[in-house]
Design a protein around this motif. Structure first.
Motif, PDB file in Angstrom:
ATOM      1  N   THR A 508      -9.502 -17.371 -27.088  1.00 20.78           N
ATOM      2  CA  THR A 508      -9.619 -17.407 -25.628  1.00 20.78           C
ATOM      3  C   THR A 508      -8.445 -16.685 -24.979  1.00 20.78           C
ATOM      4  OG1 THR A 508     -10.816 -19.515 -25.720  1.00 20.78           O
ATOM      5  CG2 THR A 508      -9.816 -18.915 -23.619  1.00 20.78           C
ATOM      6  N   ARG A 509      -7.248 -16.898 -25.515  1.00 23.22           N
ATOM      7  CA  ARG A 509      -6.067 -16.194 -24.999  1.00 23.22           C
ATOM      8  C   ARG A 509      -6.244 -14.692 -25.154  1.00 23.22           C
ATOM      9  NH1 ARG A 509      -1.526 -14.285 -27.813  1.00 23.22           N
ATOM     10  NH2 ARG A 509       0.336 -13.926 -26.489  1.00 23.22           N
ATOM     11  N   ARG A 510      -6.775 -14.259 -26.304  1.00 20.97           N
ATOM     12  CA  ARG A 510      -6.959 -12.830 -26.516  1.00 20.97           C
ATOM     13  C   ARG A 510      -7.921 -12.249 -25.486  1.00 20.97           C
ATOM     14  NH1 ARG A 510     -10.206  -9.108 -27.930  1.00 20.97           N
ATOM     15  NH2 ARG A 510      -9.612  -7.314 -29.222  1.00 20.97           N
ATOM     16  N   LEU A 536     -14.379 -11.505 -35.080  1.00 22.08           N
ATOM     17  CA  LEU A 536     -15.619 -12.253 -35.288  1.00 22.08           C
ATOM     18  C   LEU A 536     -15.261 -13.705 -35.562  1.00 22.08           C
ATOM     19  CD1 LEU A 536     -18.760 -12.206 -35.732  1.00 22.08           C
ATOM     20  CD2 LEU A 536     -18.238 -12.019 -38.177  1.00 22.08           C
ATOM     21  N   LEU A 537     -15.876 -14.608 -34.812  1.00 25.54           N
ATOM     22  CA  LEU A 537     -15.686 -16.038 -35.029  1.00 25.54           C
ATOM     23  C   LEU A 537     -16.952 -16.605 -35.653  1.00 25.54           C
ATOM     24  CD1 LEU A 537     -14.259 -18.739 -34.791  1.00 25.54           C
ATOM     25  CD2 LEU A 537     -15.079 -18.890 -32.416  1.00 25.54           C
ATOM     26  N   GLY A 561     -16.599 -12.611 -24.361  1.00 25.43           N
ATOM     27  CA  GLY A 561     -15.994 -12.020 -25.540  1.00 25.43           C
ATOM     28  C   GLY A 561     -16.509 -10.654 -25.946  1.00 25.43           C
ATOM     29  N   PRO A 562     -17.833 -10.429 -26.004  1.00 25.38           N
ATOM     30  CA  PRO A 562     -18.320  -9.145 -26.516  1.00 25.38           C
ATOM     31  C   PRO A 562     -17.776  -7.928 -25.779  1.00 25.38           C
ATOM     32  CG  PRO A 562     -20.116 -10.731 -26.419  1.00 25.38           C
ATOM     33  CD  PRO A 562     -18.936 -11.386 -25.756  1.00 25.38           C
ATOM     34  N   ALA A 563     -17.564  -8.042 -24.478  1.00 27.61           N
ATOM     35  CA  ALA A 563     -17.078  -6.896 -23.707  1.00 27.61           C
ATOM     36  C   ALA A 563     -15.662  -6.488 -24.101  1.00 27.61           C
ATOM     37  CB  ALA A 563     -17.136  -7.202 -22.212  1.00 27.61           C
ATOM     38  N   VAL A 564     -14.875  -7.412 -24.664  1.00 26.97           N
ATOM     39  CA  VAL A 564     -13.495  -7.103 -25.050  1.00 26.97           C
ATOM     40  C   VAL A 564     -13.271  -7.307 -26.546  1.00 26.97           C
ATOM     41  CG1 VAL A 564     -12.499  -7.528 -22.777  1.00 26.97           C
ATOM     42  CG2 VAL A 564     -12.816  -9.434 -24.347  1.00 26.97           C
ATOM     43  N   GLY A 565     -14.364  -7.286 -27.335  1.00 24.65           N
ATOM     44  CA  GLY A 565     -14.219  -7.252 -28.782  1.00 24.65           C
ATOM     45  C   GLY A 565     -14.122  -8.576 -29.493  1.00 24.65           C
ATOM     46  N   VAL A 566     -14.622  -9.651 -28.911  1.00 26.81           N
ATOM     47  CA  VAL A 566     -14.656 -10.951 -29.587  1.00 26.81           C
ATOM     48  C   VAL A 566     -16.119 -11.387 -29.670  1.00 26.81           C
ATOM     49  CG1 VAL A 566     -13.978 -13.375 -29.525  1.00 26.81           C
ATOM     50  CG2 VAL A 566     -12.361 -11.604 -28.820  1.00 26.81           C
TER      51      VAL A 566
END
Length: 641
Positions: A508-510, A536-537, A561-566
């Protein structure tokens, strides 16, 4: 919503820049005529056809094919034009069918530039006709509408053009057929829908053609055309196609011997446009997917029509009191059933021909696929090296239809992932799942997730992809062993509520930091210890070990997340999360639902077939997974990561 028109029905067009997609059971000629306020075609210059494919505001295909896309810009038409009629005709003198009654019913769809269907029409009831006015776009009180026409002409193209008031119709029809015969093309279905950002045209034999493209189309959101056929937990399925700022260059496919008239061209791997072989293969697979969808739809439509026609004939015959005595009624039933069987047999013959062509193409394409697109049984994995560039897409499994279960089409999703994935471990998900032991189903679901995670690690450049695992109860130790033993995880699988909270807080911080940096245009201000690679989680056995705060964070990661790579890869049974009520519905809808056992829950974006999804598996006794993960570890060490 899409308007499914019947003959004579009309529908208002919400926009003026359109595409008209045509799918037929055999190669057809597609064209369009312009009519004045009385519907009259004033001259040959008012007709777009293969020999003269472009008019102001209108562009058609230059060859006969089983699939076409016509581009229409109603605002660019001359002021004197009040009607655009889309016509279809069977090519003459090429050894194909001579009347529409012997082929599957043609299907016509009016779509927006993003591929969203506005109106569709299936041309049933054709028999001796060799040409047909499929539909017309017409201006009424300043607005444009579409009307389903379906008017056939037994005397062919010349009769149809003459009916629209064209002088010299016979001569023009002959010249059109001559130009078609000179450029007879391979019979293929139309390619995936274009987006305004780029064209993805699957080619027939011959040089690639970028296809009709109206000038300067307006910006639009990415296509999300498909959904589950029923309200399933996974929600709509995103079949978004590639997007670039410019159309691909005209890269010709490998040279092959030309097809003889009336014969299909020899299948070729990479038979599509693209900037690279990977992109051409990706587009070709999407073309095969739509080919199979359209072929099955045409067959099912023909069977339904045959059944409906039999019922109508029986009703007419038995309504006559004279047929209720003696053997007249029995003869009527036999004749109606014989006609039904004949029509069904013809449709099956066409379908078998199309399936055989697709099977031959699949046999050529599958061995040519790169690792990201290939099955785990492909030899390409044994020589795999972690690439230095990210591939276009990733294979999640295979899809097939009941008409030919052995014909498998790879299910590809774009990279980076645009949405998370949910591996449904619930026994209520399908009949196949209900017949599987609960513990075994959960293990299969986690093994499927591990295979997806391993494939992602294998196709990303070294150090640009990290995998985190949440396994609150430690129940997935067995399936996770290959990832743990290879040392490719970002850390040990998180267990217990504290482990869950720690991993979620980190990711979440990332997301927060990257979002702020992007919005401020200050990417160089990110902390030096922040991993900016894709993350990837993998979450096992959700919602075990999750409190309300953790659930909220997970939903946040799924949305932002997907928009910033998570990205999320969840293994869960929706029934287990029922205690949260509807609060988790947005989470399930945001994920692409797949299953650890074969299940028919995915729908295509064209005709809505329920496709059977086959999850990926490694060959029995194979150590390909361990070999691939070892290559990932070696590449990371070599790159100092």
């Amino acid at each position: 919503m899409t308007a499914e028109l019947v003959r004579g029905q009309n529908h208002t067009l919400p926009q003026t820049r359109l595409e008209i997609r045509v799918s037929a059971g055999s190669p057809v000629v597609a064209g369009a005529t312009l009519g004045d306020e009385n519907g009259v075609v004033r001259g040959a210059e008012w007709i777009a056809h293969p020999g003269s494919p472009q008019l102001p505001g209108l562009e058609v295909s230059q060859q006969a094919a089983a699939g076409h896309r016509l581009a229409v810009d109603l605002e660019a038409l001359p002021e004197t034009v009040h009607r655009v009629t889309v016509l279809l005709a069977l090519p003459v003198g090429v050894g194909g069918p001579t009347r529409f009654g012997t082929t599957a019913a043609p299907f016509v769809a009016v779509t927006g530039l993003d591929g969203t269907e506005i109106a569709t029409f299936t041309l049933t009831g054709l028999d001796a006709e060799s040409a047909v006015s499929a539909l017309e776009l017409y201006r009424r009180q300043g607005a444009w509408k579409v009307r389903a026409v379906g008017q056939g002409y037994a005397a062919g193209l010349a009769e149809m053009l003459a009916d629209q008031g064209l002088a010299g119709a016979a001569e023009l029809a002959a010249s059109i057929q001559e130009s078609v015969a000179r450029s007879l093309a391979r019979s293929v279905a139309p390619p995936p829908p274009r987006t305004p950002e780029g064209d993805r045209v699957r080619q027939a034999s011959g040089p690639p053609d970028p296809g009709p493209a109206p000038a300067a189309p307006p910006a639009a959101t990415p296509v999300q055309p498909s959904a589950d056929p029923t309200p399933t937990p996974g929600g709509p399925i995103d079949y978004a196609h590639p997007r670039r700022q410019h159309a691909a260059p005209p890269t010709p496919p490998p040279t092959v011997p030309p097809a003889q008239p009336g014969q299909a061209a020899q299948p070729v791997a990479g038979d599509a446009t693209g900037w690279s072989m990977d992109e051409r293969l990706y587009n070709q697979i999407w073309g095969m997917f739509e080919d199979l969808a359209r072929a099955a739809a045409a067959y099912r439509s023909a069977v339904d029509f045959a059944e409906s026609r039999m019922d109508q004939e029986l009703d007419r015959s038995l309504s006559d009191p004279r047929n209720r005595i003696g053997g007249a009624g029995d003869r009527a039933r036999e004749e109606a059933r014989a006609k039904r069987d004949e029509l069904t047999a013809r449709a099956r013959e066409v379908l078998d021909r199309d399936l055989a062509q697709l099977a031959a193409e699949a046999a050529v394409v599958e061995p040519a696929l790169p690792a990201a697109y290939a099955g785990w049984d492909s030899p390409v994995w044994h020589a795999h090296r972690v690439p230095m560039e990210l591939p276009m897409a990733l294979r999640l499994g295979d899809l097939h239809l009941p008409e030919r279960t052995g014909l498998r089409i790879p299910l590809l999703v774009r990279l980076p992932l645009e949405r998370g994935i949910w591996v449904d471990s619930g026994r209520t998900a399908s009949e196949a799942a209900a017949l599987t032991d609960s513990d075994r189903l959960r293990r299969l679901a986690m093994e499927t997730a591990v295979l997806h995670a391993a494939r992602l690690l294998a196709v990303y450049p070294p150090g640009e992809f990290s995998v985190h695992v949440i396994d609150p109860a430690g129940s997935a130790a067995g399936p996770l062993a290959p990832l743990v033993d290879a040392g490719v995880l970002a850390g040990p699988p998180a267990a217990g509520p504290q482990g869950v909270a720690s991993v979620l807080a980190h990711l979440t911080r990332r997301v927060d930091l990257v979002q702020m940096a992007v919005r401020a245009g200050a990417a160089d201000a990110l902390p030096p210890d922040l991993d900016t690679g894709e993350q990837l989680l993998v979450v096992n056995d959700f919602p075990h070990g999750f409190d309300d705060r953790a659930v909220t964070q997970l939903r946040y990661l799924a949305d932002e997340g997907p928009a910033v790579g998570v990205h999320l890869l969840m293994v869960a049974d929706r029934e287990d999360a029922s205690a949260y009520g509807p609060v988790l519905d947005p989470l399930w809808r945001s994920l692409l639902r797949i299953t650890p056992v074969a299940d028919s829950h995915l729908a295509d974006p064209w005709v809505g077939h329920a496709w059977t999804y086959e999850p990926p598996v490694t060959p029995p006794g194979s150590r390909v997974l361990e070999q691939v993960l070892a290559a990932v570890t070696a590449a990371r060490r070599a790159a100092g990561r």
